[in-house]
Motif scaffolding. Structure first.
Motif: not given
Length: 332
Positions: A12-13, A85-89, A103-110
């Motif tokens: 995912l990373a 949710a993170q700013s700039g992501c 369901t897979v949520v990806k895009g940030t480490v958390e």
């Protein structure tokens, strides 16, 4: 199972990425086996609700964002999907409507850590999931996802564990001493600890949405209920409508007071007018900063307190069906 989680996080990373301008947050999602539809997206911290419209199985959402926040996607079956949710992501969501828990949520480490947690605990029984959630929180004390898990599995529970909740909240607060949400949550939990079910309803006074002064002195009927609700939470609205039926049958023996967690009282007032609800509703627009919320020790939405004619607290934080049963029991 542990190896699977690590491999999943690694994959995912690589797939996830930021790259959105600072101050912005974006979601891009795709669900298989659905062409068109709608999901609701809630931000409980800010008290906002948005609609995710699905076209050809895809959806997107973009918002301004200053601080890390937790959004929750509510599915039609009332299951929920947390999104950090993170700013700039940019966060990407992929799933199948027939297997929503995967369901897979990806895009940030958390988000990737939280996805691994959900998948690892997918087949576990509730007590095991709760134990795993506690371990996750202890291992991720600086994570916003830990605050979500604390609320989800220790507070918003059929049998809330306030002692363990306070312990975990204190642990998170040590790692995040400037987190206002945690400061407020700890205060609420401390209040809850002091307001056990065998305690007395605290004295309070507030203005309702009609400008009238209301307080604990009004709750002197056979059965009395305080309900925390919001227009962005459908479960709490359902609870109110079920309580209306009981109230209409026992107007002289049932006392009800609702506390709205909206940032503005106008939406709540419209629902009360539409449904012809006759008991007082308090909405000071301060949401979780409300002095009344702190006094009553209400910790989430929906929430409730049941008391008898002498102001003794009979029960707290009951599910809708249990709440109705308890009220009817007192009325009889």
């Amino acid at each position: 199972m542990r190896l699977y989680s690590l491999l999943l996080l690694a994959c995912l990373a690589v797939l996830g990425s930021c790259g959105i301008p600072d101050g912005q947050f974006r979601i891009e999602g795709r669900f298989r086996n659905i062409s068109q539809g709608e999901f609701y997206l809630f931000n409980y911290r800010n008290g906002t609700k948005d609609t995710l419209k699905i076209m050809d199985g895809r959806f997107s959402y973009e918002a301004e964002l200053a601080d890390t926040s937790v959004y929750v996607i509510m599915f039609p079956n009332f299951s929920e999907l947390p999104v950090i949710a993170q700013s700039g992501c940019l966060v990407k969501i992929e799933g199948d409507v027939s297997h929503l828990k995967e369901t897979v949520v990806k895009g940030t480490v958390e988000n990737e850590q939280l996805t691994a947690f959900r998948i690892d605990t997918n087949e576990l029984m509730p007590p095991e999931v709760k134990e795993k959630a506690g371990q996750y929180i202890e291992e991720h004390t600086t994570s916003a996802s830990s605050i979500y898990l604390l609320r989800r599995y220790f507070i918003q529970n059929v049998a809330p564990d306030y002692a363990r909740s306070l312990e975990l909240c204190s642990l998170l607060l040590e790692a995040q001493p400037t987190n206002v949400e945690l400061v407020q949550l700890k205060q609420q939990l401390e209040r809850l600890e002091s307001l056990r079910t065998d305690g007395q309803l605290p004295h309070f006074s507030a203005k309702d949405t009609k400008g009238k002064t209301v307080g604990d002195s009004l709750l002197n009927k056979k059965a009395n209920v305080i309900l925390a609700w919001a227009t962005w939470d459908y479960e709490s609205q359902s609870t109110i409508r079920q309580m209306k039926k009981i109230y209409n049958d026992h107007p002289h023996d049932l006392g009800v007071l609702t506390v709205c967690l909206n940032a503005s009282e106008s939406e709540g007032r419209n629902i009360f007018a539409h449904d012809s609800l006759k008991w007082p509703d308090v909405c000071d627009g301060m949401m979780w900063d409300s002095p009344l919320i702190a006094t009553l020790g209400l910790a989430f939405v929906p929430d409730n307190i049941v008391s008898d004619a002498d102001g003794k607290i009979i029960a707290r934080s009951l599910k809708n069906s249990d709440l109705q049963a308890k009220v009817k029991e007192l009325l009889e």
